[in-house]
Design a protein around this motif. Structure first.
Motif, mmCIF file in Angstrom:
data_model
loop_
_atom_site.group_PDB
_atom_site.id
_atom_site.type_symbol
_atom_site.label_atom_id
_atom_site.label_comp_id
_atom_site.label_asym_id
_atom_site.label_seq_id
_atom_site.Cartn_x
_atom_site.Cartn_y
_atom_site.Cartn_z
ATOM 1 N N THR A 66 0.828 -1.205 0.000
ATOM 2 C CA THR A 66 0.000 0.000 0.000
ATOM 3 C C THR A 66 0.867 1.261 0.000
ATOM 4 N N PRO A 67 0.602 2.230 -0.891
ATOM 5 C CA PRO A 67 1.401 3.454 -0.898
ATOM 6 C C PRO A 67 1.207 4.269 0.373
ATOM 7 N N ILE A 68 2.341 4.809 0.867
ATOM 8 C CA ILE A 68 2.309 5.632 2.088
ATOM 9 C C ILE A 68 2.742 7.042 1.707
ATOM 10 N N VAL A 69 2.022 8.043 2.214
ATOM 11 C CA VAL A 69 2.484 9.427 2.092
ATOM 12 C C VAL A 69 2.824 9.899 3.500
ATOM 13 N N VAL A 70 4.113 10.226 3.717
ATOM 14 C CA VAL A 70 4.531 10.692 5.038
ATOM 15 C C VAL A 70 4.055 12.124 5.227
ATOM 16 N N MET A 71 3.520 12.381 6.430
ATOM 17 C CA MET A 71 2.918 13.670 6.712
ATOM 18 C C MET A 71 3.577 14.165 8.004
ATOM 19 N N THR A 72 4.518 15.110 7.865
ATOM 20 C CA THR A 72 5.273 15.483 9.074
ATOM 21 C C THR A 72 5.677 16.945 9.043
ATOM 22 N N ALA A 73 5.942 17.458 10.247
ATOM 23 C CA ALA A 73 6.403 18.842 10.384
ATOM 24 C C ALA A 73 7.928 18.881 10.484
ATOM 25 N N ALA A 74 8.541 17.703 10.550
ATOM 26 C CA ALA A 74 9.985 17.670 10.739
ATOM 27 C C ALA A 74 10.709 18.025 9.444
ATOM 28 N N ARG A 75 11.953 18.525 9.629
ATOM 29 C CA ARG A 75 12.725 18.902 8.442
ATOM 30 C C ARG A 75 13.183 17.680 7.662
ATOM 31 N N ASP A 76 13.189 16.530 8.372
ATOM 32 C CA ASP A 76 13.729 15.317 7.767
ATOM 33 C C ASP A 76 12.675 14.554 6.970
ATOM 34 N N ALA A 77 11.585 15.214 6.589
ATOM 35 C CA ALA A 77 10.476 14.523 5.931
ATOM 36 C C ALA A 77 10.940 13.636 4.781
ATOM 37 N N ALA A 78 11.796 14.187 3.894
ATOM 38 C CA ALA A 78 12.225 13.433 2.711
ATOM 39 C C ALA A 78 12.995 12.179 3.120
ATOM 40 N N ARG A 79 13.910 12.366 4.105
ATOM 41 C CA ARG A 79 14.734 11.224 4.514
ATOM 42 C C ARG A 79 13.859 10.159 5.181
ATOM 43 N N TRP A 80 12.937 10.632 6.029
ATOM 44 C CA TRP A 80 12.073 9.668 6.714
ATOM 45 C C TRP A 80 11.208 8.903 5.700
ATOM 46 N N ALA A 81 10.784 9.610 4.697
ATOM 47 C CA ALA A 81 9.964 8.951 3.677
ATOM 48 C C ALA A 81 10.778 7.860 2.982
ATOM 49 N N ALA A 82 12.035 8.179 2.684
ATOM 50 C CA ALA A 82 12.907 7.189 2.045
ATOM 51 C C ALA A 82 13.142 6.011 2.982
ATOM 52 N N ASP A 83 13.331 6.334 4.292
ATOM 53 C CA ASP A 83 13.574 5.299 5.315
ATOM 54 C C ASP A 83 12.546 4.182 5.236
ATOM 55 N N ILE A 84 11.302 4.554 5.082
ATOM 56 C CA ILE A 84 10.250 3.540 5.164
ATOM 57 C C ILE A 84 9.690 3.201 3.785
ATOM 58 N N SER A 85 10.452 3.563 2.730
ATOM 59 C CA SER A 85 10.021 3.325 1.344
ATOM 60 C C SER A 85 8.613 3.861 1.096
ATOM 61 N N ALA A 86 8.379 5.088 1.562
ATOM 62 C CA ALA A 86 7.086 5.711 1.281
ATOM 63 C C ALA A 86 7.115 6.247 -0.145
#
Lengths: 632, 120
Positions: free
Chosen positions: B76-96
């Motif tokens: 299932t596709p995930i869209v990371v929704m965050t206020a942190a500056r690391d949004a892009a990295r976190w998204a990559a972390d979990i293969s979002a």
């Protein structure tokens, strides 16, 4: 050659060897003590040499020759007397009398016929009197010293005793004319013992020196090595001074830390402050500016300008050495005593070594400080970074709601202006806007505290009002908090708004980090002259390693970060600053059974009856209240 | 846009309510979960087409949820929704498949969901 002759030969050879060694030292280091030591062993060596040479020169020595030998031999006690003066001071008349007696005995030797019993008795008495006096005086001097000097003095006391004993026994034996073999053996063994003891005392071999110095050095290292990490500079330098003085057996030591830019040296005073002098002041200053050791046996004479200072510190003799490392001038070490050094070479060696150690220690402290500063700067930068990211994060979350709800409203109005507004959405919008306002004021509070304090409007207040008002301010939260207040008032002089802010913050934390746990408790009471408030929660608690840090700016406990996203790490910091500006304390301890207990302590105002309570405040001062009623 | 189901996972009720309202007005079918564990229960009931995932949450955070989801074999596709500056990295972390940074408006949110959702 008999065994006795062999001992005699060895003893005599050792005396000549000792003479040569002390002669060399005296040439190198022309102190009076060195010259007198040379005189002592010179006389003995001369006796030995002359006695050995006479058969070769004369065959049958003439009568005056024996007198000459005795003249040389009787010089030894006089030299000893002078040494006593060098080591510990001898009254002037004793020296004068000793000199006169020596001249009289010498005259007697030439006036009386050879082998005169009177002359021999006089010599024995002379040896016994001076030898006994010297042995006692040396021992007194020994007791005032320590370390290697003390050990060397002990050897000298033993040597002097054996030497006088050997000479007296030899002379007495010669007087009787019987040449008793037992006495001869006794005298020769005592003589050998004397020269060996003198060797250890006046010219100890290097391996003996090393062994004798070792305990002092060890004591110094043990007492100074921890000073690298002593935080306070003055304390560290004072303790280092004590360590040097104790290890050097001196009355005191003074360490000056140089400031090359100002051309001054700072000395740690006994009273806890730094005394600043020009870097060429005192004998220590001379050692520093000339970058060489300075020995002032009579400090007041060498540096008359500061004679008064030397007198008040009992610094008759001062030895100073520069504290320098790899060409960097760090400061100076001065060691002082109320007496002249006995073996100046030992003291010099020790003090130069101590100066090197002091240099290493001071430099290590400097490096540790720089490392600490760097670490603190990095930590501050990291915290600021974290703060910015936390602040941005904290502002973005409510902003998401504000923006989203605003756009929703915009669309709804655009598509159908007559539709009723979405009340829940508008409420969310307002709520999050207020949250944004609170966050911004929290950041501003922290900033203002950092720059010098929130202006306090302090008034006498009853802290029970603070806890009881909790229900009014927290609405639903009030039911979630158990409040405990005593029957008597808890008076303190506070800025009510700020103290309420502290308690609100603690209560919010307790509720935030203890969801589902037992109700937090809020108590107020008076104890030991302190007004106390406590917020006790049964939540997740704070890891022990972090308990000291939670009151720091931007610090967030590691286990808080998983629970909620909203903290900025400023709440407890602001609490601490507010409480401290009230002259109080705030601290945290674990709640038994889990959770955290935060305690606030503020100075308790004394119950005064001379102050009238404002009419609009409850008059909680018992006696004041009673008077008010009487007045009414 | 018939029947695109979106699961909103965020511990802030106001965020959930706002995002829900925004997506509903665009015609999506929305479900909410307050944390990762809650979200796992929700996908057991019905697998959504897109998951909007906050990262820092109590009980089970975004990383834990994503890991568990992939463990169970769901793509299932995930869209990371965050206020942190690391949004892009976190998204990559979990293969979002994408991320949307808070604060976001309608356009950001809808275009991220549209990009992520499987073509119908």
């Amino acid at each position: 050659m008999s065994a006795l002759e062999l001992i005699s030969l060895v003893t005599q050879a050792l005396f000549i060897g000792l003479f040569l060694v002390v002669l060399r030292d005296a040439v190198r280091n022309r102190t009076r003590a060195a010259v007198d030591t040379t005189l002592l062993f010179g006389s003995v060596a001369a006796v030995v040499a002359v006695a050995r040479l006479s058969p070769i020169l004369f065959g049958q020595p003439p009568a005056w020759f024996a007198s000459l030998l005795l003249l040389l031999l009787t010089l030894a006690p006089y030299a000893m007397l002078r040494l006593v003066d060098d080591f510990s001071g001898t009254p002037r008349f004793v020296l004068a009398v000793g000199g006169a007696v020596y001249v009289a005995i010498a005259a007697l030797g030439f006036a009386l016929p050879a082998q005169s019993q009177l002359h021999q008795l006089a010599i024995i008495a002379w040896f016994l009197a001076v030898g006994g006096y010297a042995a006692i005086a040396f021992d007194r001097a020994r007791r005032r010293t320590r370390g290697i000097t003390r050990r060397r003095m002990r050897a000298i006391v033993v040597g002097a005793g054996l030497f006088v004993g050997a000479i007296v026994v030899l002379l007495a034996d010669a007087m009787t004319g019987e040449r008793t073999i037992a006495l001869q053996v006794l005298a020769q063994v005592a003589g050998l013992g004397a020269v060996m003891a003198f060797f250890l005392g006046f010219a100890p071999p290097s391996w003996v020196r090393r062994a004798w110095r070792e305990p002092d050095l060890r004591a110094f290292l043990e007492s100074s090595v921890h000073l690298v990490s002593v935080g306070d500079d003055h304390l560290a330098v004072s303790q280092l001074q004590h360590a040097v003085a104790a290890a050097a057996g001196a009355d005191g030591a003074s360490i000056g830390v140089a400031d090359p830019q100002e051309s001054v040296i700072r000395y740690a005073s006994q009273t806890g402050e730094w005394l600043t002098y020009p870097d060429d002041a005192f004998i220590a200053g001379a050692a520093y500016t000339q970058q060489r050791r300075v020995i002032a046996v009579d400090a007041a004479a060498v540096d008359p300008e500061h004679a008064q200072t030397y007198a008040t510190t009992n610094a008759r003799t001062v030895i100073a050495a520069p504290v320098t490392r790899d060409g960097r001038r760090i400061g100076v070490l001065a060691v002082y005593a109320d007496r002249a050094p006995i073996f100046i070479e030992e003291d010099l060696w020790l003090i130069e070594l101590f100066a090197d150690h002091v240099a290493v220690l001071l430099e290590a402290r400097d490096l540790a400080r720089q490392a600490g500063l760097l670490e603190a700067r990095e930590e501050a930068a990291r915290l600021k970074e974290e703060f910015l990211s936390a602040a941005a994060h904290d502002l973005r979350t409510p902003l998401t709601v504000v923006l989203g709800q605003a756009e929703l409203l915009e669309r709804r109005v655009a598509s159908d202006p007559s539709r009723p507004v979405d009340a829940a959405g508008v409420a969310r919008l307002a709520n999050e806007a207020r949250r944004l306002r609170d966050l911004v004021s929290e950041m501003l509070d922290a900033q203002r505290l950092e720059q010098g304090g929130i202006i306090m409007d302090r008034r006498l207040a009853d802290l029970r009002d603070v806890v009881e008002a909790i229900g009014l301010r927290h609405g639903d939260d009030a039911a979630a908090v158990e409040v405990r207040a005593p029957a008597d008032p808890v008076p303190a002089s506070v800025d009510m708004t700020r103290i309420q802010q502290v308690i609100d913050n603690l209560i919010e934390n307790a509720l935030k980090y203890g969801p589902g746990a037992a109700r937090p408790e809020l108590s107020v009471w008076a104890a030991d002259g302190e007004a106390r408030m406590a917020v006790i929660d049964h939540g997740v608690g704070i890891p022990e390693a972090e308990q000291d840090r939670i009151f720091e700016r931007f610090y967030r406990a590691s286990n808080a970060q998983g629970i909620t996203d909203t903290g900025m790490g400023l709440g407890l910091y602001i609490c601490r600053r507010i409480v401290e500006e009230h002259g109080g304390r705030i601290w945290m301890e674990p709640t038994p059974g889990g959770g955290s207990t935060f305690q606030v302590s503020l100075p308790l105002e004394p119950v005064r009856d001379d102050v009238e309570s404002p009419a609009d405040q409850p008059s909680w001062t018992p006696s004041g209240g009673a008077e008010a009623m009487v007045d009414a | 846009m018939p029947d695109v189901r979106v699961l909103i996972v965020d511990d802030e009720p106001d965020i959930r309510a706002t995002v829900s309202a925004m997506l509903e007005i665009e015609g999506y079918r929305v479900e909410e979960a307050a944390n990762g564990a809650d979200a796992l229960r929700a996908i057991e009931r019905q697998m959504p087409d897109v998951i909007l995932l906050d990262m820092r949450m109590p009980v089970l955070d975004g990383w834990g949820f994503a890991h568990e989801l992939r463990e169970r074999g769901h793509r299932t596709p995930i869209v990371v929704m965050t206020a942190a500056r690391d949004a892009a990295r976190w998204a990559a972390d979990i293969s979002a498949s994408d991320f949307v940074a808070k604060p976001f408006g309608f356009d950001d949110l809808v275009s991220a969901v549209e990009r992520a959702r499987p073509a119908s």
